[in-house]
Design an enzyme around this catalytic site. Structure first.
Site, mmCIF file in Angstrom:
data_model
loop_
_atom_site.group_PDB
_atom_site.id
_atom_site.type_symbol
_atom_site.label_atom_id
_atom_site.label_comp_id
_atom_site.label_asym_id
_atom_site.label_seq_id
_atom_site.Cartn_x
_atom_site.Cartn_y
_atom_site.Cartn_z
ATOM 1 C CG ASP A 202 -7.633 -5.124 5.017
ATOM 2 O OD1 ASP A 202 -7.112 -5.366 6.124
ATOM 3 O OD2 ASP A 202 -7.686 -3.997 4.515
ATOM 4 C CD GLU B 58 -2.993 -1.167 2.236
ATOM 5 O OE1 GLU B 58 -2.752 -0.584 3.307
ATOM 6 O OE2 GLU B 58 -4.074 -1.737 1.996
ATOM 7 C CD GLU C 97 -9.825 -0.811 7.945
ATOM 8 O OE1 GLU C 97 -8.907 -1.405 8.550
ATOM 9 O OE2 GLU C 97 -9.695 -0.358 6.793
HETATM 10 C C1 GCV Z 1 -2.398 0.638 8.407
HETATM 11 C C2 GCV Z 1 -6.036 -1.876 5.603
HETATM 12 C C3 GCV Z 1 -6.398 -0.567 6.238
HETATM 13 C C4 GCV Z 1 -5.208 0.367 6.290
HETATM 14 C C5 GCV Z 1 -4.066 -0.349 7.036
HETATM 15 C C6 GCV Z 1 -3.748 -1.633 6.275
HETATM 16 C C7 GCV Z 1 -2.662 -2.455 6.945
HETATM 17 O O1 GCV Z 1 -5.782 -1.703 4.233
HETATM 18 O O2 GCV Z 1 -7.469 -0.001 5.548
HETATM 19 O O3 GCV Z 1 -5.598 1.523 6.954
HETATM 20 O O4 GCV Z 1 -2.939 0.456 7.134
HETATM 21 O O5 GCV Z 1 -4.905 -2.432 6.217
HETATM 22 O O6 GCV Z 1 -3.006 -3.416 7.611
HETATM 23 O O7 GCV Z 1 -1.504 -2.136 6.796
#
Ligand code: GCV
Length: 663
Positions: free
Chosen positions: A357, A278, A385
């Site tokens: 996720d 990411e 989340e």
């Molecule tokens: C910290 C998901 C979340 C991101 C997070 C990522 C991760 O994509 O939306 O906010 O980033 O996981 O676990 O690194």
């Protein structure tokens, strides 16, 4: 000197350590034997309890003092052992530990037992944590991030540690947090976000003193501090032109930087790293493998006894939805399984529980059964989340327990191998909110995580009983039953009114709250449901799909390969099915979608009523906070129901068998 118990600021909720939970201990006579800092922590706890409730505490008396004690807490050594033994004979309950943390955990065990700790006689029991590492990872930013704010995916206010670019300095609250964590068995905290931005990168070097202050506050509760670092630290912090893990200057820089960290924090736990993920940089830039990257940091940490937690969350987030061959679910396995056996002993690969996720329903990640020569840690997400963002009640104990008990291969369950390997980790759900977790009932998630990390095979219902017993001391049967009624099935309720049958997502892009069936459907993130007028779901079979099902060992590869054997709740994760397909539960896919969405809302309505009926039994501030959140949960659940049902009614043209209102 006994360490004073942290004082909570006015209005801050004591969570699962209210003073009343200490009454059975505080009214009795306790003897403490042993020396060292943790004994002072234990002494402070007992001294606070006896000061409130009129008992007595004695420390290391002369032999033959003639006194009899209700409780003896004895530290017999100074090892790193975290276990303790306890039993009761001749009117005395005895806790012995050979390691410092063990004595503290033994004390909290006595608190959990309450009056039962002092009743009858019982044989000596030995308690030992299954996993050596039981960690919470904070996704806290030091500087407020323009999109993600102070805490990435944080739903409990600001950070306990950082505010507007600086250390917050409220160390009494940090101490209180450490105490809560210790009381549920957690022994490690990573204090900053795995997405390491410019300001946060400096925690490793010139701002390490701020991390050391947190470590000092957490240490008396047996908690080691860890830090998330950026792979490009040598470039951004030291001006090197490369971060290549095989470059000697880079390796030297990490070795020196790490030695400086240990000079500031002698019991520092280690690094957490999100690399090539990411947008975070990683070894791929230099044509190196993730083992090369992890092992470089492992080498820097090894002389000091530290560990690197290297995350397996690596996937292509620049996908084209028309390309059906790329499957995000496959990514962690494809990247990491070929590296099995190549990681250093003090490198731990940290794997999210599912391949995607943290959706409300995912299969267990196949990586967890496929790397026998690598230390794996299991990563769970306490911050909600994708499970209601602490506005919805969603107790995750049953979900986590299912994951932990799953046997990806014949030898061991996920819980057993994570415990043996790298440990258990949860992304924290805590912030500076007076209730710690925003939604007061979300405290149960953090508590349950800690206790499951200690004992992955534990019955989550029993852990919820513990949480209720501590948080609401002396809870009446009606209150306990009410709390169980609103929490026990709350994960499944949430699943009912959100994305169906394992398909996942369908959330609003970016912030991930609330429904948007096509929110991610044509996006680059690789999170698709492929619904059309005939059916829905992703074909991940080996025969006709992406081949993901074949990443599992038998029997799971076979179970998931065919819609005939795939469990209903994961059907759309593994297969693209027609709306008329008959599930094992005797309903068609489309009717199941309608029914669960109506049912989910009804269950929220019932839970809201149950909560309202407990008003006379719950502290007014806590009751009001939960009641207010139920209003939002209900609004949101109705929105989910209507959006999802309308979408699939319009797509499929199939009417609801019960003629209910669908727009
Ligand atoms: C910290 C998901 C979340 C991101 C997070 C990522 C991760 O994509 O939306 O906010 O980033 O996981 O676990 O690194």
């Amino acid at each position: 000197m006994p360490l004073p118990v942290p004082v909570l600021a006015e209005g801050v909720d004591p969570a699962w350590l209210p003073p009343a939970a200490f009454e059975p201990l505080g009214t009795r006579r306790t003897l403490i034997r042993g020396s060292g800092p943790m004994v002072e922590t234990v002494h402070g706890e007992v001294a606070d309890a006896v000061a409130r409730f009129g008992g007595r505490v004695v420390r290391d008396p002369e032999p033959g003092d003639g006194m009899s004690y209700d409780l003896v807490l004895e530290l017999t050594g100074a090892s790193g052992d975290e276990g303790f033994a306890c039993g009761r004979q001749d009117g005395t309950t005895t806790v012995t530990a050979s390691g410092r943390r063990g004595l503290l955990y033994g004390l909290f065990h006595v608190v959990r037992l309450g009056e039962d700790a002092f009743r009858g006689e019982w044989a000596r029991e030995v308690h030992q944590p299954a996993a050596a590492l039981r960690m919470v990872d904070h996704w806290d930013n030091v500087a407020v991030h323009p999109v993600m704010g102070q805490v990435e995916r944080g739903y409990s206010g600001g950070s306990l540690f950082w505010a507007d670019g600086r250390a917050r300095g409220e160390l009494e609250r940090v101490r209180a947090y450490g105490r809560l964590l210790a009381a549920c068995g957690i022994n490690a905290v990573a204090v900053n976000n795995v997405n390491v931005h410019r300001t946060e990168a400096r925690l490793l070097t010139d701002r390490i003193g701020e991390v050391a202050a947190l470590a000092d506050a957490l240490r008396p509760y047996g908690i080691r501090t860890h830090l998330s670092v950026t792979f490009t630290a040598p470039i951004v912090l030291a001006g090197l032109e490369t971060a290549d893990p095989l470059d000697a200057r880079v390796r030297e820089w990490w070795a020196r930087a790490t030695a400086d960290v240990y000079a500031a924090i002698p019991d520092f736990g280690g690094y957490v790293v999100k690399a090539d993920s990411e947008g975070q940089p990683g070894p791929f830039t230099y044509g190196r493998s993730h083992a090369d990257g992890a092992n470089m940091l492992a080498a820097a940490l090894a002389p000091h006894g530290g560990t690197v937690h290297w995350r397996a969350f690596v996937y292509n987030h620049r996908q084209d939805w028309r390309d059906r061959t790329t499957d995000r679910a496959r990514a962690a396995y494809d990247h990491f399984v070929p590296l099995d056996g190549k990681f250093a002993d003090n490198a731990v690969l940290q794997v999210k529980h599912g391949p995607m996720d943290f959706q409300v329903r995912e299969p267990v990640s196949p990586v967890l059964g496929a790397m026998p020569r690598t230390r794996l840690a299991l990563e769970l997400q306490a911050t909600q989340e994708y499970t209601g963002q602490q506005r919805h009640v969603c107790w995750l104990g049953p979900m986590w327990s299912e994951v932990l008990r799953f046997r990806p291969e014949a030898e061991s369950s996920v819980g057993e191998s994570a415990a043996r390997g790298g440990g258990l980790v949860a992304v924290s759900n805590v912030g500076d909110d007076p209730f710690w977790t925003g939604h007061p009932l979300a405290q149960a998630n953090l508590y349950t995580f800690g206790r499951l990390a200690w004992q992955p095979g534990a019955d989550p219902g029993r852990l919820l009983d513990e949480w209720i017993g501590l948080t609401f001391p002396g809870a009446s049967r009606r209150l306990a039953a009410g709390l169980h009624a609103v929490l026990d099935g709350s994960w499944q309720t949430y699943e009912k009114y959100t994305a169906p049958l394992g398909v996942g997502w369908m959330v609003q892009p970016g912030h991930h709250y609330g429904p948007s069936v096509d929110g991610y459907e044509y996006s680059p993130w690789g999170t698709y449901h492929f619904a059309d007028r005939d059916g829905i779901g992703v074909d991940r079979s080996a025969a006709t799909g992406t081949g993901y099902a074949a990443q599992y060992a038998k029997p799971w590869s076979e179970v998931y390969e065919s819609p005939d054997t795939c469990p209903d709740e994961l059907l759309l994760f593994f297969h693209h099915m027609s709306y008329g397909h008959m599930l094992h539960n005797g309903k068609t896919v489309i009717q199941h979608i309608y029914d669960t969405h109506f049912k989910g809302v009804t269950e929220v309505e019932e839970a809201r009523e149950t909560w309202a009926s407990l008003a006379d039994l719950v502290d007014p501030a806590r009751h009001a906070r939960v009641a207010e959140r139920y209003e939002e949960q209900l609004r949101s659940a109705r929105e989910w129901r209507d959006q999802v049902n309308s979408y699939f009614f319009r797509k499929s043209g199939v009417a609801d068998a019960h003629g209910r209102r669908i727009y």
